[in-house]
Motif scaffolding. Structure first.
Motif: not given
Length: 172
Positions: A84, A86-87, A113-116, A118, A121, A134-135
């Motif tokens: 994870n 994310l953020a 991770r976020e789509r855009d 991050n 990425d 993405h979640s």
């Protein structure tokens, strides 16, 4: 089946380290064994941001060696790594290292991770991921689906070649 939870620790507040892991435990079926390195003592400080004594530097090195050995062996004995990211506001050296170990051990990887936007990425991480979601909900669902596919196929781990044919994507 065993899932290793990977995500940023250094420089992260305790709540962001443990909250998503608790949520993942709720989302994953009870029959899946979860390896969570955050259940052991961890060091979330950014050591480079503060001066330290020789003794403190030695203790940090000793702790790092123990964490590396433990986590490497846990990943090697896992059937899946769920990362994870994310953020994340900075690159997680530990999580990135864990993902490359998983790849070297041929353990499938689910990255969340976020789509855009991050910081994780990156072409190399995207290339070693079995799937990018993405979640956390989608990441846990993808992990369960992949684990069930491996069980039906009678394999403990999916090879790099089989990953591409199993309906997963290297693309976000």
């Amino acid at each position: 089946m065993k899932v290793y939870l990977s995500g940023p620790i250094s420089g992260s507040p305790d709540a962001s380290i443990v909250d998503w892991r608790r949520q993942a435990l709720e989302l994953l079926p009870s029959g899946i064994e979860v390896f969570d390195p955050a259940l052991a003592r961890y060091d979330a400080t950014l050591a480079h941001a503060q001066p330290e004594t020789v003794a403190a530097a030695f203790e940090r090195l000793r702790h790092g060696m123990l964490v590396v050995d433990r986590n490497k062996h846990l990943i090697q004995s896992s059937d899946m790594v769920l990362a994870n990211l994310l953020a994340a506001d900075h690159a997680s050296i530990g999580a990135i290292g864990e993902l490359f170990w998983a790849n070297a051990f041929r353990v499938p990887i689910v990255i969340v991770r976020e789509r855009d936007g991050n910081v994780h990425d990156h072409a190399m991480l995207n290339a070693i991921a079995s799937v990018v979601t993405h979640s956390l909900e989608d990441g846990c669902a993808a992990a369960v689906n992949m684990l069930q596919t491996e069980t039906r196929l009678g394999r403990r781990k999916v090879s790099a070649t089989a990953r591409g044919r199993a309906g997963t994507s290297h693309r976000p």
